[in-house]
Design a protein around this motif. Sequence first.
Motif, PDB file in Angstrom:
ATOM      1  N   LEU A 241       0.820  -1.217   0.000  1.00  0.00           N
ATOM      2  CA  LEU A 241       0.000   0.000   0.000  1.00  0.00           C
ATOM      3  C   LEU A 241       0.849   1.260   0.000  1.00  0.00           C
ATOM      4  O   LEU A 241       1.905   1.317   0.618  1.00  0.00           O
ATOM      5  CB  LEU A 241      -0.913   0.015   1.238  1.00  0.00           C
ATOM      6  CG  LEU A 241      -1.925  -1.128   1.375  1.00  0.00           C
ATOM      7  CD1 LEU A 241      -2.745  -0.923   2.638  1.00  0.00           C
ATOM      8  CD2 LEU A 241      -2.833  -1.193   0.156  1.00  0.00           C
ATOM      9  N   ARG A 242       0.366   2.267  -0.696  1.00  0.00           N
ATOM     10  CA  ARG A 242       1.018   3.573  -0.681  1.00  0.00           C
ATOM     11  C   ARG A 242       0.470   4.387   0.490  1.00  0.00           C
ATOM     12  O   ARG A 242      -0.687   4.238   0.888  1.00  0.00           O
ATOM     13  CB  ARG A 242       0.763   4.311  -1.993  1.00  0.00           C
ATOM     14  CG  ARG A 242       1.353   3.630  -3.217  1.00  0.00           C
ATOM     15  CD  ARG A 242       1.059   4.424  -4.468  1.00  0.00           C
ATOM     16  NE  ARG A 242       1.718   5.718  -4.432  1.00  0.00           N
ATOM     17  CZ  ARG A 242       2.944   5.954  -4.893  1.00  0.00           C
ATOM     18  NH1 ARG A 242       3.636   4.970  -5.419  1.00  0.00           N
ATOM     19  NH2 ARG A 242       3.471   7.162  -4.841  1.00  0.00           N
ATOM     20  N   SER A 244      -0.348   7.372   0.545  1.00  0.00           N
ATOM     21  CA  SER A 244      -1.411   8.267   0.094  1.00  0.00           C
ATOM     22  C   SER A 244      -2.798   7.680   0.333  1.00  0.00           C
ATOM     23  O   SER A 244      -3.756   8.416   0.586  1.00  0.00           O
ATOM     24  CB  SER A 244      -1.254   8.576  -1.398  1.00  0.00           C
ATOM     25  OG  SER A 244      -0.081   9.291  -1.658  1.00  0.00           O
ATOM     26  N   TRP A 245      -2.917   6.362   0.270  1.00  0.00           N
ATOM     27  CA  TRP A 245      -4.222   5.742   0.463  1.00  0.00           C
ATOM     28  C   TRP A 245      -4.778   6.046   1.854  1.00  0.00           C
ATOM     29  O   TRP A 245      -5.970   6.277   2.012  1.00  0.00           O
ATOM     30  CB  TRP A 245      -4.124   4.233   0.256  1.00  0.00           C
ATOM     31  CG  TRP A 245      -3.780   3.826  -1.147  1.00  0.00           C
ATOM     32  CD1 TRP A 245      -3.371   4.658  -2.162  1.00  0.00           C
ATOM     33  CD2 TRP A 245      -3.804   2.515  -1.698  1.00  0.00           C
ATOM     34  NE1 TRP A 245      -3.133   3.940  -3.304  1.00  0.00           N
ATOM     35  CE2 TRP A 245      -3.384   2.612  -3.059  1.00  0.00           C
ATOM     36  CE3 TRP A 245      -4.114   1.269  -1.193  1.00  0.00           C
ATOM     37  CZ2 TRP A 245      -3.285   1.511  -3.893  1.00  0.00           C
ATOM     38  CZ3 TRP A 245      -4.014   0.152  -2.024  1.00  0.00           C
ATOM     39  CH2 TRP A 245      -3.609   0.276  -3.360  1.00  0.00           C
ATOM     40  N   TYR A 248      -6.098   9.664   1.914  1.00  0.00           N
ATOM     41  CA  TYR A 248      -7.443   9.817   1.358  1.00  0.00           C
ATOM     42  C   TYR A 248      -8.503   9.363   2.372  1.00  0.00           C
ATOM     43  O   TYR A 248      -9.576   9.963   2.474  1.00  0.00           O
ATOM     44  CB  TYR A 248      -7.571   9.016   0.062  1.00  0.00           C
ATOM     45  CG  TYR A 248      -6.580   9.435  -1.012  1.00  0.00           C
ATOM     46  CD1 TYR A 248      -6.228  10.777  -1.168  1.00  0.00           C
ATOM     47  CD2 TYR A 248      -5.980   8.494  -1.852  1.00  0.00           C
ATOM     48  CE1 TYR A 248      -5.318  11.162  -2.134  1.00  0.00           C
ATOM     49  CE2 TYR A 248      -5.068   8.876  -2.820  1.00  0.00           C
ATOM     50  CZ  TYR A 248      -4.731  10.214  -2.948  1.00  0.00           C
ATOM     51  OH  TYR A 248      -3.820  10.593  -3.899  1.00  0.00           O
ATOM     52  N   TYR A 249      -8.168   8.317   3.114  1.00  0.00           N
ATOM     53  CA  TYR A 249      -9.090   7.871   4.166  1.00  0.00           C
ATOM     54  C   TYR A 249      -9.249   8.967   5.225  1.00  0.00           C
ATOM     55  O   TYR A 249     -10.348   9.211   5.727  1.00  0.00           O
ATOM     56  CB  TYR A 249      -8.563   6.587   4.813  1.00  0.00           C
ATOM     57  CG  TYR A 249      -9.334   6.185   6.046  1.00  0.00           C
ATOM     58  CD1 TYR A 249     -10.552   5.517   5.943  1.00  0.00           C
ATOM     59  CD2 TYR A 249      -8.850   6.494   7.320  1.00  0.00           C
ATOM     60  CE1 TYR A 249     -11.272   5.159   7.072  1.00  0.00           C
ATOM     61  CE2 TYR A 249      -9.569   6.142   8.456  1.00  0.00           C
ATOM     62  CZ  TYR A 249     -10.770   5.480   8.323  1.00  0.00           C
ATOM     63  OH  TYR A 249     -11.486   5.146   9.446  1.00  0.00           O
TER      64      TYR A 249
END
Length: 262
Positions: A241-242, A244-245, A248-249
């Motif tokens: 996972l990046r 950034s994910w 966004y959450y």
Amino acid sequence: MMDLIKAIIMGIVEGLTEFLPVSSTGHLILAGELLNFKGDRASTFEVVIQFGAVLAVFVLYRNRFLKLLNFNFKKGSGLNAIHVALAMLPAGILGVALHSVIKEYLFGPQTVLIGLILGGILMIVADRSKRPVVSEELDDITYKQAFIIGCFQILALWPGFSRSGSTISGGMLVGTSQKAAAEFTFIVSVPIMAAASTVDLIGSREFLTMNDLPLFLVGLISAFVVGMIAVVTFINAMKKLRLSWFAYYRFALAALFFFIIL
């Protein structure tokens, strides 16, 4: 019975979010609002269940902590106590100096909302930076990197910024891998969280009663069990996972904050 159910839910929330870069403070405030679990008793409960999350990391990384006690500072010996001390120093000094100010003025929905957004932006910047990785593994982290990561941890004094989000971002910006930064964050968090929680618990001792012992124990055990699962899962996820994910959450959580609480 309803209080015990709330304790389990809050413990699960703490265990899931304490070491993820999503702000456990924000989640606990939101959960407390939804469950109508607020006030001095709830604040003391949150301090207690933090010990469950701390204990989870200590158990998982017990061999690492035992290695720190060897005080082997030779070059190439890997992570040692100096790395941890350097990372703790900046936030530790400011945390003690500003403890009362932070508790009085910064623990609220509005400040958490700001922290969620700004912390998410920092994580996106770190994720998209072109900084080459020079410390792939935990034992590759240098003293300089450890200190700079500690400086980034200062941001976590602002509720909602997230300790892990700040330090993982800081690590990536100074050339550590995402996984190494996450593991270093977990190890550094144990002594600093244990110290901060102890100070908070001493200050809240008047709200500790034997009647609440089952409530606190249930919450602590829930946070411990879920925390262990969350840390192992997160470390494995860091390979895929990046960062950034998670940012966004955080933005989605901030929007939820805005409509439900503010």
